[in-house]
Enzyme design. Structure first.
Site, PDB file in Angstrom:
ATOM      1  N   LYS A   1      -3.933  19.181 -15.865  1.00 23.45           N
ATOM      2  CA  LYS A   1      -3.549  20.851 -15.760  1.00 23.45           C
ATOM      3  C   LYS A   1      -5.314  21.162 -15.458  1.00 23.45           C
ATOM      4  CE  LYS A   1      -3.761  25.053 -18.168  1.00 23.45           C
ATOM      5  NZ  LYS A   1      -3.503  26.029 -19.238  1.00 23.45           N
TER       6      LYS A   1
ATOM      7  N   ALA B   1       0.597  31.396 -18.840  1.00 25.75           N
ATOM      8  CA  ALA B   1      -0.411  32.106 -19.738  1.00 25.75           C
ATOM      9  C   ALA B   1       0.147  33.492 -19.658  1.00 25.75           C
ATOM     10  CB  ALA B   1      -1.848  32.266 -19.023  1.00 25.75           C
ATOM     11  N   GLY B   2      -0.281  34.391 -20.819  1.00 30.22           N
ATOM     12  CA  GLY B   2       0.192  35.733 -21.089  1.00 30.22           C
ATOM     13  C   GLY B   2       1.138  35.884 -21.747  1.00 30.22           C
TER      14      GLY B   2
ATOM     15  N   GLY C   1      -3.931  34.465 -23.419  1.00 33.18           N
ATOM     16  CA  GLY C   1      -3.962  34.857 -24.604  1.00 33.18           C
ATOM     17  C   GLY C   1      -3.667  36.488 -24.831  1.00 33.18           C
TER      18      GLY C   1
ATOM     19  N   ASN D   1       0.732  29.088 -25.036  1.00 32.50           N
ATOM     20  CA  ASN D   1       0.092  28.231 -26.287  1.00 32.50           C
ATOM     21  C   ASN D   1      -0.135  29.618 -27.227  1.00 32.50           C
ATOM     22  OD1 ASN D   1      -2.929  26.312 -27.024  1.00 32.50           O
ATOM     23  ND2 ASN D   1      -1.700  27.591 -28.442  1.00 32.50           N
ATOM     24  N   THR D   2      -0.800  30.627 -27.302  1.00 38.20           N
ATOM     25  CA  THR D   2      -1.235  31.682 -28.097  1.00 38.20           C
ATOM     26  C   THR D   2       0.122  32.427 -28.783  1.00 38.20           C
ATOM     27  OG1 THR D   2      -3.269  31.982 -26.849  1.00 38.20           O
ATOM     28  CG2 THR D   2      -2.544  33.816 -28.720  1.00 38.20           C
TER      29      THR D   2
END
Lengths: 282, 73
Positions: free
Chosen positions: A114, A206-207, A175, A228-229
């Site tokens: 990635k 993301a986001g 995040g 992830n976050t």
């Protein structure tokens, strides 16, 4: 219900490069309160693939605690990333070290990466020029490159043309939990990259803030979501991981089911004919 | 410690380190308790594949990066 999902998944392969994944959710492994919590969240998410970062080994801590002890490397495909790199040269070095580690582990993820080449530490937006450069270098070096990028359709096209195995635009800043901010640009990216190549993998990276964001991404036609976050920092990461799993499945099924067109006026669901009448019509 | 071997100065993950002349990468990793699965070694910004670690001799001024996998997204 389970049978419906299973049969759908079997017919609906998620192929990225030479890897076939049984889940369209890719999970990050950072920001968890503990490795054990991470392990449980990964299990609850049903993911087949997790991404991990490459960092200097600690010189003064021989406690031996290692993330690998908490990842089922026999059943999980590992996706090394170049998170934290700010130029193409460093990203390429980082990718090669990730490949070396995964070769040592005999994990099939050794042949992909990635790619993340950042341009700014506050927004964590990608540096588009360095990202394209790194993609070319890594493709020449035999990597299957999954590129983190912004929602810019022209850069997305450049990355695909540079040989990227998958293009992964951000829904919103890393995040941030803001979800899908620019549906229009993302739809243009999807149309453009998949125009003559409908199976080309395009993934939201993301986001994402919550399960509905994931469902929206999948409904728009993305092939998968990397996050992830939103799980790791949720109040209950394990519950949120399961919610993301269901969000991906719901969104994908809705995409395959084909949503109705939006209309300005109502359309009754019950027949117009046969409605009972009053004895004394007004 | 008070042997007659010549000492070499190297850098490992940004920190200075003194090793005996003739030390191999494998020996360096063992000394630093890093000789386990899940690491990769770069010397002077070039990847040093694990199959070379037994015979690559550490040289004065070598710049090592020794990395592992950590949680990240």
């Amino acid at each position: 219900m389970d049978n419906v999902l299973v049969s759908c998944e079997q017919a609906d392969e998620f192929k990225v490069g030479n890897h076939v994944l049984h889940s369209r959710l890719i999970l990050g492994t950072g920001k968890y309160d503990s490795f054990e919590e991470m392990r449980q969240a990964i299990e609850a998410s049903g993911t087949a693939c997790v991404t991990i970062a490459v960092r200097r080994e600690r010189l003064h801590d021989s406690s031996g605690r290692n993330i690998l002890d908490y990842l089922d490397a026999d059943n999980l495909l590992l996706l090394p990333n170049t998170a934290g790199c700010y130029d193409a040269e460093t990203a390429v070095r980082c990718a090669r070290m990730g490949r070396e580690i995964l070769r040592g582990l005999e994990n099939p993820g050794a042949n992909w990466v990635k790619l993340e080449v950042l341009g700014d530490s506050r927004t964590l937006l990608p540096d588009p020029i360095e990202t394209v450069k790194a993609t070319e270098l890594l493709v020449n070096d035999g990597f299957q490159v999954l590129c983190y990028t912004s929602d810019d359709p022209i850069i997305a096209r450049r990355l695909k043309n540079a040989g990227a195995t998958a293009v992964m635009p951000a829904g919103s800043p890393i995040g941030s939990g803001l979800g899908i901010l620019n549906q229009n640009s993302l739809q243009i990216i999807l149309e453009d990259l998949k125009n003559d190549d409908p199976d080309y993998p395009v993934i939201v990276d993301a986001g994402v803030g919550t399960a509905s964001d994931v469902a929206i991404a999948m409904e728009l036609g993305f092939d998968g979501v990397l996050l992830n976050t939103a799980v790791a920092r949720a109040k209950n990461p394990i519950k949120m991981a399961e919610a993301m799993k269901l969000g991906v499945e719901a969104g994908r099924l809705a995409r395959l089911g084909g949503r109705i067109n939006k209309a300005k006026y109502a359309s009754a669901s019950s027949p117009d004919v046969g409605v009972i009448t009053s004895r004394d019509p007004k | 410690m008070s042997d007659n071997k010549n000492k070499l100065e190297i850098t490992v993950n940004g920190e200075p380190l003194v090793v005996d002349e003739g030390t191999t990468v494998t020996q360096l990793l063992a000394r630093m308790q890093m000789n386990r699965r899940g690491i990769a070694v770069e010397i002077n910004q070039q990847l040093e594949p694990r199959e070379n670690h037994d015979h690559r001799i550490v040289e004065h001024g070598d710049w090592f990066e020794i990395v592992t996998l950590v949680g990240g997204g």
